[in-house]
Scaffold this motif. Sequence first.
Motif, PDB file in Angstrom:
ATOM      1  N   PHE A  32       0.846  -1.197   0.000  1.00 53.01           N
ATOM      2  CA  PHE A  32       0.000   0.000   0.000  1.00 53.01           C
ATOM      3  C   PHE A  32       0.881   1.248   0.000  1.00 53.01           C
ATOM      4  O   PHE A  32       1.725   1.411   0.892  1.00 53.01           O
ATOM      5  N   GLU A  33       0.690   2.099  -0.965  1.00 55.25           N
ATOM      6  CA  GLU A  33       1.497   3.315  -1.092  1.00 55.25           C
ATOM      7  C   GLU A  33       0.566   4.526  -1.167  1.00 55.25           C
ATOM      8  O   GLU A  33      -0.313   4.592  -2.013  1.00 55.25           O
ATOM      9  N   ALA A  34       0.793   5.472  -0.268  1.00 49.44           N
ATOM     10  CA  ALA A  34      -0.083   6.647  -0.189  1.00 49.44           C
ATOM     11  C   ALA A  34       0.015   7.547  -1.424  1.00 49.44           C
ATOM     12  O   ALA A  34      -0.979   8.116  -1.872  1.00 49.44           O
ATOM     13  N   GLY A  40       8.999   6.759  -3.067  1.00 51.79           N
ATOM     14  CA  GLY A  40       9.149   7.553  -1.841  1.00 51.79           C
ATOM     15  C   GLY A  40      10.184   8.645  -2.036  1.00 51.79           C
ATOM     16  O   GLY A  40      10.094   9.454  -2.959  1.00 51.79           O
ATOM     17  N   ARG A  41      11.231   8.626  -1.189  1.00 56.07           N
ATOM     18  CA  ARG A  41      12.277   9.655  -1.273  1.00 56.07           C
ATOM     19  C   ARG A  41      13.123   9.500  -2.539  1.00 56.07           C
ATOM     20  O   ARG A  41      13.899  10.380  -2.873  1.00 56.07           O
ATOM     21  N   ILE A  42      13.002   8.376  -3.215  1.00 56.35           N
ATOM     22  CA  ILE A  42      13.726   8.196  -4.489  1.00 56.35           C
ATOM     23  C   ILE A  42      12.869   8.772  -5.610  1.00 56.35           C
ATOM     24  O   ILE A  42      11.736   8.338  -5.831  1.00 56.35           O
ATOM     25  N   GLY A 324      11.731   0.262   7.129  1.00 56.95           N
ATOM     26  CA  GLY A 324      12.200   1.452   6.410  1.00 56.95           C
ATOM     27  C   GLY A 324      13.680   1.689   6.653  1.00 56.95           C
ATOM     28  O   GLY A 324      14.289   1.056   7.536  1.00 56.95           O
ATOM     29  N   SER A 325      14.277   2.599   5.892  1.00 58.65           N
ATOM     30  CA  SER A 325      15.722   2.804   5.997  1.00 58.65           C
ATOM     31  C   SER A 325      16.139   3.236   7.406  1.00 58.65           C
ATOM     32  O   SER A 325      17.243   2.923   7.847  1.00 58.65           O
ATOM     33  N   GLU A 326      15.249   3.940   8.124  1.00 59.84           N
ATOM     34  CA  GLU A 326      15.606   4.389   9.481  1.00 59.84           C
ATOM     35  C   GLU A 326      15.746   3.211  10.436  1.00 59.84           C
ATOM     36  O   GLU A 326      16.297   3.349  11.532  1.00 59.84           O
ATOM     37  N   GLY A 332      21.353   3.215   9.115  1.00 61.08           N
ATOM     38  CA  GLY A 332      20.073   3.901   9.291  1.00 61.08           C
ATOM     39  C   GLY A 332      19.984   5.198   8.489  1.00 61.08           C
ATOM     40  O   GLY A 332      20.886   6.023   8.545  1.00 61.08           O
ATOM     41  N   GLY A 333      18.893   5.367   7.743  1.00 62.46           N
ATOM     42  CA  GLY A 333      18.668   6.592   6.980  1.00 62.46           C
ATOM     43  C   GLY A 333      19.138   6.484   5.541  1.00 62.46           C
ATOM     44  O   GLY A 333      18.676   7.220   4.686  1.00 62.46           O
ATOM     45  N   TYR A 334      20.073   5.582   5.270  1.00 62.63           N
ATOM     46  CA  TYR A 334      20.589   5.426   3.903  1.00 62.63           C
ATOM     47  C   TYR A 334      19.842   4.309   3.176  1.00 62.63           C
ATOM     48  O   TYR A 334      19.246   3.429   3.813  1.00 62.63           O
TER      49      TYR A 334
HETATM   50  C1  LIG Z   1      17.384  14.924  -0.755  1.00 65.07           C
HETATM   51  C2  LIG Z   1      17.761  13.535  -0.272  1.00 65.07           C
HETATM   52  C3  LIG Z   1      19.037  13.051  -0.543  1.00 65.07           C
HETATM   53  C4  LIG Z   1      19.400  11.775  -0.102  1.00 65.07           C
HETATM   54  N1  LIG Z   1      20.623  11.296  -0.447  1.00 65.07           N
HETATM   55  C5  LIG Z   1      20.937  10.009  -0.184  1.00 65.07           C
HETATM   56  C6  LIG Z   1      22.096   9.409  -0.744  1.00 65.07           C
HETATM   57  O1  LIG Z   1      22.829  10.036  -1.520  1.00 65.07           O
HETATM   58  N2  LIG Z   1      22.362   8.108  -0.416  1.00 65.07           N
HETATM   59  C7  LIG Z   1      21.533   7.357   0.401  1.00 65.07           C
HETATM   60  O2  LIG Z   1      21.838   6.179   0.652  1.00 65.07           O
HETATM   61  N3  LIG Z   1      20.404   7.909   0.920  1.00 65.07           N
HETATM   62  C8  LIG Z   1      20.083   9.194   0.650  1.00 65.07           C
HETATM   63  N4  LIG Z   1      18.896   9.731   1.086  1.00 65.07           N
HETATM   64  C9  LIG Z   1      18.041   8.877   1.951  1.00 65.07           C
HETATM   65  C10 LIG Z   1      17.242   7.858   1.104  1.00 65.07           C
HETATM   66  O3  LIG Z   1      16.426   8.552   0.216  1.00 65.07           O
HETATM   67  C11 LIG Z   1      16.397   6.988   2.018  1.00 65.07           C
HETATM   68  O4  LIG Z   1      17.224   6.248   2.890  1.00 65.07           O
HETATM   69  C12 LIG Z   1      15.537   5.952   1.295  1.00 65.07           C
HETATM   70  O5  LIG Z   1      15.122   6.371   0.035  1.00 65.07           O
HETATM   71  C13 LIG Z   1      14.340   5.652   2.212  1.00 65.07           C
HETATM   72  O6  LIG Z   1      13.564   4.608   1.669  1.00 65.07           O
HETATM   73  P1  LIG Z   1      12.340   4.061   2.518  1.00 65.07           P
HETATM   74  O7  LIG Z   1      11.618   3.114   1.625  1.00 65.07           O
HETATM   75  O8  LIG Z   1      12.795   3.558   3.832  1.00 65.07           O
HETATM   76  O9  LIG Z   1      11.434   5.326   2.875  1.00 65.07           O
HETATM   77  P2  LIG Z   1      10.670   6.361   1.880  1.00 65.07           P
HETATM   78  O10 LIG Z   1      11.408   6.516   0.607  1.00 65.07           O
HETATM   79  O11 LIG Z   1      10.417   7.581   2.698  1.00 65.07           O
HETATM   80  O12 LIG Z   1       9.330   5.617   1.559  1.00 65.07           O
HETATM   81  C14 LIG Z   1       8.240   5.574   2.438  1.00 65.07           C
HETATM   82  C15 LIG Z   1       6.978   5.456   1.605  1.00 65.07           C
HETATM   83  O13 LIG Z   1       5.860   5.264   2.458  1.00 65.07           O
HETATM   84  C16 LIG Z   1       4.762   6.007   1.964  1.00 65.07           C
HETATM   85  N5  LIG Z   1       3.860   6.207   3.098  1.00 65.07           N
HETATM   86  C17 LIG Z   1       4.055   6.970   4.202  1.00 65.07           C
HETATM   87  N6  LIG Z   1       3.007   6.802   5.062  1.00 65.07           N
HETATM   88  C18 LIG Z   1       2.162   5.912   4.482  1.00 65.07           C
HETATM   89  C19 LIG Z   1       0.923   5.331   4.880  1.00 65.07           C
HETATM   90  N7  LIG Z   1       0.349   5.601   6.073  1.00 65.07           N
HETATM   91  N8  LIG Z   1       0.307   4.463   4.038  1.00 65.07           N
HETATM   92  C20 LIG Z   1       0.866   4.140   2.831  1.00 65.07           C
HETATM   93  N9  LIG Z   1       2.059   4.673   2.406  1.00 65.07           N
HETATM   94  C21 LIG Z   1       2.694   5.537   3.233  1.00 65.07           C
HETATM   95  C22 LIG Z   1       5.396   7.270   1.411  1.00 65.07           C
HETATM   96  O14 LIG Z   1       4.575   7.902   0.467  1.00 65.07           O
HETATM   97  C23 LIG Z   1       6.687   6.728   0.796  1.00 65.07           C
HETATM   98  O15 LIG Z   1       6.523   6.388  -0.568  1.00 65.07           O
HETATM   99  C24 LIG Z   1      18.491  10.988   0.649  1.00 65.07           C
HETATM  100  C25 LIG Z   1      17.207  11.478   0.912  1.00 65.07           C
HETATM  101  C26 LIG Z   1      16.843  12.735   0.437  1.00 65.07           C
HETATM  102  C27 LIG Z   1      15.438  13.232   0.708  1.00 65.07           C
END
Ligand SMILES: Cc1cc2nc3c(=O)[nH]c(=O)nc-3n(C[C@H](O)[C@H](O)[C@H](O)COP(=O)(O)OP(=O)(O)OC[C@H]3O[C@@H](n4cnc5c(N)ncnc54)[C@H](O)[C@@H]3O)c2cc1C
Length: 357
Positions: A32-34, A40-42, A324-326, A332-334
């Motif tokens: 499920f994606e909002a 997401g952040r990509i 999630g990445s955190e 964490g965070g990457y």
């Molecule tokens: C500007 C920027 C630069 C970055 N640079 C780097 C880099 O160079 N190298 C690196 O390794 N990392 C980098 N990062 C961090 C990297 O983007 C993240 O670690 C990674 O993309 C996170 O992936 P994720 O799937 O955990 O979370 P997200 O990408 O945040 O995905 C979470 C998803 O959940 C969805 N969502 C939220 N709540 C709900 C809900 N209740 N119901 C359904 N869907 C929901 C959101 O819409 C989103 O699509 C950067 C981030 C940013 C913003």
Amino acid sequence: MYKKKIAIVGGGLAGVYAAYRLDQAGIEFDLFEARNRLGGRILSTETGLDLGPTWFWPDVQPRMSEIVTQLGLVAFAQHEYGDALLERGFGQVSRRQGYRSGNTTMRIEGGTTRLISTLSASLPANRIHLGTEVVAANLDENGVALRLGANHSELHSYSHIWLAIPPRLTQRIAFDPALSEHCVSRLYSVPTWMAAHAKYVARYSHPFWREQGLSGDAFSSTGPLGEIHDASNGETSALFGFFAISALQRGRFGDAELRNHCREQLNRLFGDEAGNPLEDWIQDWAAEQFTASADDQTPPRWHGLYDLTNVIDNTWDDRLVLIGSEAGGEYGGYMEGALLAVDVALSRVQEPRPAPI
Ligand SMILES: Cc1cc2nc3c(=O)[nH]c(=O)nc-3n(C[C@H](O)[C@H](O)[C@H](O)COP(=O)(O)OP(=O)(O)OC[C@H]3O[C@@H](n4cnc5c(N)ncnc54)[C@H](O)[C@@H]3O)c2cc1C
């Protein structure tokens, strides 16, 4: 014995990679994606320029290099050759010999979204639900029931829920039974990495700065961009910068004014050509409700410890898992953290459950 069926909440890298691995393992899932898109952040432009993450470091991030190779994506090194520019006061620009970072900084040809489009290409389309926010999760003896936002009234039942969202966004989901105060405060204490930031990206016909012996790197105490790099990808030439001004200040400028300030700054640093891009973009992650919470409007002072081990309450036992990445421990965070968190969740769900005594 219960049938495993996983609800993945969030379709960023963690959610999409989880779907890919579960599909390969033959375990049922729904994602499920909002938002109305995956990633997401990509996020990259159609021309492959990254508005979100762009770098990975194979020397210290084994999973990223492995998945890039496995998916047949092409990685290339960040352009770092040439001198860097320093802007100490308005228009006071000096040139410094460039340096190369210790670990090789790599990027993905075509943009980081290639990771998402390639991982999701083989997934069953009927298991991916875009534009579908999860607003509530109830745990009972049958498993986990999810309630979806807007236009969805029905409940969906699963054996597990994998939260592929920033920990702070769990506050948007009503859990029953409620998560304990301790759990909630630990989840809120984890900043969403880079959520407070914004990027400016400018596309040009050719990388003219390289012809002047410049790497494209620039550091400014004047702003609005604090750190600028070469963003070229394949045939596309570009520079990008991270804003040094806060989300609040960015909000006070309109988009057009902010864009003009960025163009003027690039002009001061790299000359007239830089002030006249073919196209440019501003992506402000702090303004994105499905990335940044109210607490993410100010960036953390440093990349802290991302320790979410055993954060989920016993009531939810192993039914609720953070992927999630955190939740990626040392990474964490990457992006590497997202891959690690999913690998750990998958190994747990594949463990045989002990027989009841
Ligand atoms: C500007 C920027 C630069 C970055 N640079 C780097 C880099 O160079 N190298 C690196 O390794 N990392 C980098 N990062 C961090 C990297 O983007 C993240 O670690 C990674 O993309 C996170 O992936 P994720 O799937 O955990 O979370 P997200 O990408 O945040 O995905 C979470 C998803 O959940 C969805 N969502 C939220 N709540 C709900 C809900 N209740 N119901 C359904 N869907 C929901 C959101 O819409 C989103 O699509 C950067 C981030 C940013 C913003």
